[in-house]
Write an enzyme that holds these catalytic residues in place. Structure first.
Site, PDB file in Angstrom:
ATOM      1  N   ASP A  13       9.149  -3.496  -6.022  1.00  0.00           N
ATOM      2  CA  ASP A  13       8.952  -3.074  -7.409  1.00  0.00           C
ATOM      3  C   ASP A  13       8.210  -1.740  -7.442  1.00  0.00           C
ATOM      4  O   ASP A  13       7.487  -1.397  -6.504  1.00  0.00           O
ATOM      5  CB  ASP A  13       8.200  -4.129  -8.217  1.00  0.00           C
ATOM      6  CG  ASP A  13       6.789  -4.373  -7.698  1.00  0.00           C
ATOM      7  OD1 ASP A  13       6.628  -4.555  -6.483  1.00  0.00           O
ATOM      8  OD2 ASP A  13       5.839  -4.365  -8.518  1.00  0.00           O
ATOM      9  N   HIS A  53       2.609   6.870  -8.139  1.00  0.00           N
ATOM     10  CA  HIS A  53       2.340   6.475  -9.533  1.00  0.00           C
ATOM     11  C   HIS A  53       2.453   7.637 -10.507  1.00  0.00           C
ATOM     12  O   HIS A  53       2.393   7.426 -11.717  1.00  0.00           O
ATOM     13  CB  HIS A  53       0.949   5.824  -9.691  1.00  0.00           C
ATOM     14  CG  HIS A  53       0.820   4.508  -9.017  1.00  0.00           C
ATOM     15  ND1 HIS A  53      -0.174   3.601  -9.324  1.00  0.00           N
ATOM     16  CD2 HIS A  53       1.563   3.910  -8.034  1.00  0.00           C
ATOM     17  CE1 HIS A  53      -0.052   2.518  -8.566  1.00  0.00           C
ATOM     18  NE2 HIS A  53       0.994   2.692  -7.771  1.00  0.00           N
ATOM     19  N   GLU A  88       4.055  -6.490  -7.330  1.00  0.00           N
ATOM     20  CA  GLU A  88       2.784  -5.901  -6.893  1.00  0.00           C
ATOM     21  C   GLU A  88       2.263  -4.899  -7.913  1.00  0.00           C
ATOM     22  O   GLU A  88       1.055  -4.883  -8.217  1.00  0.00           O
ATOM     23  CB  GLU A  88       2.976  -5.225  -5.535  1.00  0.00           C
ATOM     24  CG  GLU A  88       1.672  -4.858  -4.825  1.00  0.00           C
ATOM     25  CD  GLU A  88       1.096  -3.518  -5.262  1.00  0.00           C
ATOM     26  OE1 GLU A  88      -0.104  -3.287  -5.037  1.00  0.00           O
ATOM     27  OE2 GLU A  88       1.845  -2.704  -5.837  1.00  0.00           O
TER      28      GLU A  88
END
Length: 466
Positions: free
Chosen positions: A103, A436, A169
């Site tokens: 993920d 991210h 996660e």
């Protein structure tokens, strides 16, 4: 029984992995193309199922014949599989568990991406795409290491292999954590390789040995029944927003050190150092802006508690009126180093906020489930063998150690479930990856070197029978 098989030479493994890199990059492109964001507000759940199935199929093709999807309590799918350890001279070789997650974070602002987030794109030697580093690059490194070993070992592995690749996660919903607790023994191993961290700098082999614990705390301040006119009442009326600002200002001193009452903010880090100039560059700190804290950058990141203001509920500048605010709130993120209990640290933060609240304002506090810090062992056979293997793979004198600000609660869950297993953390990430963030990327050389190091480690561990 046959005698132990000597570990392949470093040169042979390098050549094998190098020859497999075109396939590895094709795999990465295929995985990045699946928008496996585990948040149905962003992507349908079917995309995560598609990614999980891709992972299971890929590992089955590399000899993990029982690789399969298991549903976890949070509704996500985890890919698990097992190849039993070979038996040599009547003794089973060690078993190694390989972890990663499929993920990914949402792409955030599509306009901030130079290329489509779910299309692997090469620029200046780096490969861009959401999940390229975190964590699909690590899945590919695991696969490539196993392929190399099979190509040199007649289709077999020198150790027992378990895989666990989860799908929640990034959302932190704990599906795999709960699954592990409900399936005791399912992931039993002598060594656990968590492929979800990375190197201190590009080309610097690094094992992560410390993870900070984390918790989020929401503090709400109330002072009046409703808004009142700042001209008529300003000066005497208790301003909830001003009270909140005053409270938040007490969490750091003038140098930027954390000053939460009851938390030790003086510890030091004795592993690899993070040079200030490199940190400024990696973090994008503006010219003339100072770094926080009186210790080293590494001290602040990996050895000391830190609190970050994530958000504030207050009127926006545009559209605000001449009114005194009766209510304000802030969401704080607390990080604590190994050796500190996160729940106790949260309690200290909450006690601190209550104690410094001015003017008798009413304070309400809420927090999520605290995630505990993790400290890896650095003295066992697994750590020493992997350290040497990575150093050899990277042509370095030694592998260094670092901490990480992120929290991986699974490490503590696995440590509790399998206390005799050595847990080590590594991966293809490094500061330039910008995980991210928009324009996440990976350097394919890191995938190649990690794959060589991991294959060399598995071979050497199997050859020694440790």
């Amino acid at each position: 029984m046959p005698a132990p098989v000597p570990a392949p030479a470093l040169g042979a493994l390098r050549e094998a992995v190098s020859g497999l890199m075109p396939r590895a990059l094709d795999d990465l492109a295929a995985l990045v193309a699946i928008p496996s964001v585990a948040d149905e507000r962003v992507q349908p759940r079917s995309e995560c199922v598609r990614a999980a199935q891709w992972v299971a199929d890929a590992f089955r093709a590399e000899g993990v014949e029982d690789a399969r999807l298991e549903r976890t309590p949070d509704g996500s799918d985890v890919v698990v599989g097992h190849v039993p350890a070979p038996v040599v001279d009547g003794r089973a070789a060690p078993t190694v568990l390989l972890y990663a997650h499929y993920d990914v974070q949402p792409p955030l602002d599509d306009d901030a991406w130079t290329s489509p987030p779910f299309e692997l794109t090469e620029r200046d030697g780096r490969l861009y795409g959401r999940g390229a580093a975190d964590c699909k690059g690590n899945i590919v490194a695991h696969l490539t290491a196993l392929r190399a070993l099979r190509s040199l070992g007649g289709g077999s592995f020198p150790v027992g292999v378990r895989i666990v690749v989860e799908g929640s996660e990034e959302q932190g919903t704990g599906g795999l954590d709960d699954w592990v607790r409900e399936h005791p023994g399912e992931l039993a191993a002598d060594a656990i390789l968590i492929g979800d961290t990375g190197n201190a700098a590009l080309g610097v082999p690094t094992l992560t040995v410390a993870l900070r614990g984390a918790s989020n705390v929401v503090v709400t301040v109330e002072s009046m029944a409703s808004e009142v006119h700042s001209g008529m009442f300003g000066g005497a009326a208790p301003d909830a927003l001003a009270a909140l600002v005053a409270m938040l200002a007490t969490l750091r001193d003038a140098e930027g050190n954390t000053t939460i009452r009851g938390l030790d903010a003086t510890r030091t880090w004795d592993g690899v150092q993070y040079q200030p100039d490199a940190f400024r560059r990696d973090a994008g700190v503006l010219d003339g802006v100072g770094l926080l804290g009186s210790g080293s950058v590494a001290d602040q990141l990996w050895a000391r508690p830190a609190v970050t203001i994530l958000g504030i509920d207050a009127p926006k500048v545009v559209g605000s009126s001449a009114a005194i605010q009766p209510r304000a709130a802030a969401r704080l993120n607390l990080r604590v180093p190994p050796g500190t209990d996160t729940a106790a640290a949260v309690a200290a933060l909450e006690d601190h906020l209550r104690a410094v609240a001015p003017w008798g304002v009413h304070v309400t506090l809420e927090h999520d489930t605290p995630g505990q810090p993790f400290q890896a062992s650095t003295t066992g056979t697994v750590f020493e063998t992997l350290s040497r293997a990575l150093a050899d793979a990277f042509d370095a004198d030694a592998t260094t150690t670092a901490g990480q600000g992120g929290s991986i609660p699974l490490c503590n869950v696995l440590q509790d479930a399998y206390p005799d297993a050595e847990i080590v953390l590594l991966g293809v990430e490094e500061p330039a990856c910008l995980i991210h963030a928009p324009n996440e990327s990976v350097d394919p050389r890191e995938i190649e070197r990690i794959a060589v190091g991991e294959a060399l480690f598995l071979a050497r561990l199997g050859a020694t029978g440790a």
